[in-house]
Write an enzyme that holds these catalytic residues in place. Structure first.
Site, PDB file in Angstrom:
ATOM      1  N   HIS A  32       0.853  -1.196   0.000  1.00  0.00           N
ATOM      2  CA  HIS A  32       0.000   0.000   0.000  1.00  0.00           C
ATOM      3  C   HIS A  32       0.889   1.248   0.000  1.00  0.00           C
ATOM      4  CE1 HIS A  32      -2.849   2.930   1.894  1.00  0.00           C
ATOM      5  NE2 HIS A  32      -3.717   2.294   1.126  1.00  0.00           N
ATOM      6  N   GLU A  52      -4.420  -0.365  -3.705  1.00  0.00           N
ATOM      7  CA  GLU A  52      -3.810   0.982  -3.674  1.00  0.00           C
ATOM      8  C   GLU A  52      -2.297   0.860  -3.515  1.00  0.00           C
ATOM      9  OE1 GLU A  52      -5.890   2.687  -0.282  1.00  0.00           O
ATOM     10  OE2 GLU A  52      -7.740   2.874  -1.416  1.00  0.00           O
ATOM     11  N   CYS A 108      -9.687  10.801   2.911  1.00  0.00           N
ATOM     12  CA  CYS A 108      -8.331  11.070   3.384  1.00  0.00           C
ATOM     13  C   CYS A 108      -7.634  12.139   2.572  1.00  0.00           C
ATOM     14  CB  CYS A 108      -7.507   9.782   3.369  1.00  0.00           C
ATOM     15  SG  CYS A 108      -7.487   8.927   1.791  1.00  0.00           S
TER      16      CYS A 108
END
Lengths: 636, 636
Positions: free
Chosen positions: A259, A311, A407
């Site tokens: 990630h 991601e 985020c």
């Protein structure tokens, strides 16, 4: 490693820049108030946030249920951090008053023992610390530490800092050599190193060191943890160790994996720790990981995390433009990581990657209205496919409003507002100027006023008010793309004596009040080529001018951008735009070719080519003129 | 629509072809015995099949549990169908005896009321017909009908045909206008039309019509069905109607959508039904769906179903070479669909797509050893990425052994063994020769011996033994890529009089014993270009020669095939290979350029180009020489 380099706090800088000041104004005037409303669920039609309400409920100030992602608290923390920087950029007593109120709520939500996480406090108090893989408690607390440091630095108010300190005592009481634990999402390491930076108290760097060094030491930890708990949040695979960089002790890691946001947050904290502890081997690990990114895992725009799954970083050189994940937060994290490397050693490549990110793949995450955001920053979008077909479902061709997982917007807000602090380092005898951003900086050796035409013009002017009689060097970062023979560095209008080292021009002299150092270089349009190891860039050219990556959009170039060819010999001209969305940017135009459309799916007739004008615009501004195709890589 | 066209049964043809006979031998000698062992779990290390055991258990011949996919029965049915054709190609009393034993078991496994499905019989008898979306009962029964027809046609034995007939009575007793139901995976429609073809009994075509016409008529059916049952098999989304083509009544469908195998099986049955019932509007629906495939949804290799998700058609022109699904079975189904269209109307485009599939993306599914198979037939593989990174996990760079979901190998076996029947149609006054495949054919108007150098040479020779004094036309399909001015058609060595219509050369005359019609055309290497609407082919060229699509492989061309460029002006030469795996094929060689490798991820220096020799080999044979890269589309 002997490290005498000091970082510079935001309060030593005041941005005044033609490029960044409008962005800061947008964040102050629009993004922060908009986010404040979002956090309070005051925007009709936007996805429910409930983030402030969660704190109020945890504080016993109102009744209700927790709502949102398990890491919903971090939205408040990141907003608070952005507010702190906002109050420095543009003091606003009303906003400060509201922030103080929020801090009061946060403080009330903190438990007796210092624990602070509304999800577990409200919803599953019995599960505290029992699901580090998914629980995000340490992540949220890390962000609250960063917010606390920022707010304290700017306002001098200690309340939130005390909350953070009490929180770390709680953390320290739970985790130690006997009681192993690492967070599934790194961030607390960053927060702790920030606390160390602000307070100087080594208990914070020690706790950060604990979490950093523990990672990858017990590979069975998350698996065992899962076996020992009877609840899940995301049902994450506890054995996908690369995902959270726990596949090996951090000092042994050589390739950026997993990630991307988690990775660069960790790497940043590693670099902070290496700097604080003068730890050469940890520094080398950071260098290896940075090189892995820069040499094999980064898009032309500075974006990272190319895999549409998890991601995450993909394999080396796997950089698909149309299936990129390239999360805004990952690029922001890369800026932070690069700055942390500069805090150890001034090397041009770190300043270069900061430039690459801040002017391209970070701010591309925000619509010019400050109200729409990209999570994913592709280098190619094709409406009808992007967001719709297999492999591209995560790639949106237009910025939506607010995300449930919000985020990126506050992350971008804090980066933009604190951009000044990324511009500088100082050592005993040198001021390092990394970025060409107009501002006033109050440094140890001198106050400096910077005027800059960047990123559109290759010019920066540093007017010094020295604070010492001793000679010191002003080391100006020369962007990596500038060729030595076109570079002009003057002091008070005369050619200056300087030494080039690692991408910095060191002007060492005794400085006098009002001395002006100036850097000038021509802004040439550059044709960029990917290594042939990268399948996705083969046969294509990218355009850059200065730090700006360009793209072509359907709104300028019509349909089927894949039919456009930019011959190698075409000359490219530039235009200073004065109207519309593009006002204040340099766009490019060039003679190209367009292959003609045909109904036949396959034909022995090669498509005929017709001359056309191609217009390219800065990548960061794409998608601000309606829905259409976009491409960074143009066929050559 | 006036349709006097008759199809030809396998038993009217006997293949004797340099290209296909070795394939048939491979299937007879290796594939069928290997599959027989697989079905009986006699291959150590191979994934457990248990397919025959399931039938034995359902038949009460042994104790045990059902094992395998819900559609495991179809493996036995497809194998049995392949065996039938095998017995025609190469009589084998021992194999026939074993097949008879299997049929005995199948017959015993059939329930009193005709129901035949071992999964539900053994495992969930109470759930019969309750999960048509996922249950595959009608799918398995459809395959058993096809097997029955094939076995009966070749051997004249009626036992399995009686099983099939009893099965259809069972089906007919369950579904009717009052008791709506459609299968989640089409196939029973095909089986029923085959039963109609073999028996002439209209009750079969009526039941096929019921299922075909019912599809898309009640869009809430699968959703309601799911609401009314308390068990799932795959937990499929009942509202993804395109997946099984139930989004609209079939006559209203204009675009090929959803699961590609399901789609072409349905379309084939629609065409069979339209032919049987002389239904012009249904025929037009078939034409629209075929055109949707041919014009917008098919790879150069004839492969279909480009989406890596759901094994489905993607959006128009979305044909990624490296993320293709392109299931072997889908291409086989497209051959069947095309033949069904020819059974209505001789049009060159249908014969062309048969050619495209049979010589490329169907047989590419099988390793030359007959023991390794591809499910997915990509047009580009990059070991290290293919099979590993997001979007490409389904794309294997090497053929594995047997799959748990083993639909493709027996499907390929039956296509290869029955290839003869795809070569012909007859009408009152015309013999249509669709494919240039060497064989002896016993047709109504004449017996014909075909000799052919195809696919390597553009030559076919038809020696006729007429059975009528009346003149009739021999209509030879001229491949769509042949230009009229290079085409030579002779009768007994003299230039023949013929009329071109819709891709067929009609030679109408009174034929005499021993007359020889011959077609000759030069085999030119063709550079193929995709429409610019297809993003994935932009800037690239594909190579074809005759019906054969070529690819480049790492084993011949070194690493980084994406660095290879074939300039438009390069001449290409051909080579008749006589050794090794490639023996008996024509390969291509040409002067190309290779861009040089560089360590720099991005550079202003365009990669330097060096002249290199490029070798291209037939696509269907790729992956037979070890693990390496492969590309169909070469940069131009």
């Amino acid at each position: 490693m002997k490290n005498n380099i000091r970082s510079v706090s935001l309060k030593q800088t005041k941005c005044d820049d033609k490029f960044w000041s409008p962005y800061q104004k947008l964040v102050v005037d629009t993004v922060i108030p908009y986010q404040q409303k979002i956090l309070n669920d005051e925007i009709p039609g936007a996805e429910k946030s409930h983030a402030i309400a969660n704190f109020r409920i945890a504080a016993g100030m109102e009744q209700g249920e927790f709502y949102g992602m398990v890491f919903q608290d971090s939205d408040v923390a990141k907003w608070l951090e952005a507010v702190a920087y906002s109050l420095w950029v543009h003091p606003d007593p009303e906003l400060e008053k509201y922030a103080d109120e929020v801090i009061d709520i946060v403080a009330k939500a903190q438990q007796e023992d210092g624990y602070l996480d509304t999800y577990f406090t409200i919803k599953e108090p019995e599960h505290r610390w029992k699901n580090l893989l998914e629980g995000h408690e340490l992540y949220c607390m890390g962000h609250m530490m960063e917010a606390a440091c920022g707010y304290y630095e700017v306002t001098g108010k200690k309340k939130i800092l005390e909350v953070a300190e009490k929180m770390t005592d709680c953390i320290a009481s739970v985790f130690d050599e006997e009681h192993y634990g690492i967070p599934g999402h790194e961030e607390v390491e960053v927060g702790l190193m920030r606390l160390y930076e602000v307070t100087g108290d080594e208990k914070y760097s020690r706790l950060a060191s604990y979490f950093i060094e523990s990672r990858g030491k017990r590979k069975d930890f998350f698996h065992e943890e899962k076996d020992n708990r009877d609840f899940d949040i995301f049902n994450m695979d506890p054995d996908y160790l690369e995902y959270n960089q726990s596949h090996a002790p951090v000092r042994e890691q050589t390739s950026a994996e997993g990630h991307a946001v988690r990775a660069v947050y960790l790497y940043r904290a590693m670099a902070n720790l290496a700097a604080a502890t003068q730890d050469e081997s940890l520094k080398q690990a950071c260098e290896r990981l940075m090189d892995s990114i820069l040499q094999k895992k980064m898009y032309l725009t500075g974006a990272i995390g190319s895999s549409g799954e998890w991601e995450a970083f993909s394999k080396d050189y796997d950089l698909p433009p149309d299936r990129a994940y390239a999360e805004t937060c990952a690029q922001i994290g890369l800026v932070f990581f690069a700055k942390a490397m500069l805090d150890m050693e001034p090397k041009g490549k770190y300043a270069d990657v900061m430039e690459r990110c801040i002017y391209n793949s970070t701010i591309s995450g925000m619509q010019l209205d400050g109200r729409h955001f990209f999570y994913v920053n592709p280098l190619e979008t094709n409406p009808g496919l992007s967001g719709e077909v297999f492999g591209m479902k995560h790639v949106l061709p237009e910025r939506p409003g607010w995300y449930a997982c919000a985020c990126c917007p506050p992350n971008l807000a804090r980066m933009i507002l604190s951009i000044g602090k990324y511009c500088w380092n100082e050592s005993e005898d040198t001021i390092y100027a990394h970025l060409m951003i107009g501002q006033r900086a109050e440094l140890a050796h001198a106050d400096i006023a910077v005027e800059s035409g960047y990123p559109w013009k290759g010019e920066a002017r540093y007017t010094l008010t020295p604070k010492t009689e001793e000679p010191f060097a002003l080391a100006i970062h020369v962007p990596g793309y500038v060729s030595a023979d076109t570079l002009k560095i003057t002091v008070n209008g005369e050619a200056a004596e300087y030494q080039m080292k690692d991408g910095y021009a060191y002007i060492l002299r005794k400085w006098n009040e009002g001395d002006v150092a100036e850097m000038n270089f021509p802004m040439e349009i550059r044709r960029m080529y990917g290594t042939v190891r990268c399948i996705d860039t083969a046969g294509c050219v990218g355009l850059m001018r200065g730090p700006i990556v360009y793209c072509i959009e359907g709104v300028d170039n019509g349909p089927q951008l894949q039919a456009l060819i930019l011959p190698r010999e075409s000359s490219i001209s530039e235009h200073w735009e004065t109207e519309g969305v593009l006002a204040g940017t340099v766009t490019l135009s060039m003679e190209g070719l367009r292959e003609e459309d045909s109904d036949e799916l396959y034909s022995t007739a090669a498509p005929e080519k017709k001359p056309v004008k191609i217009r390219a615009v800065p990548y960061y501004i794409w998608g601000n003129r309606g829905l259409g195709q976009m491409r960074v890589w143009i066929r050559e």
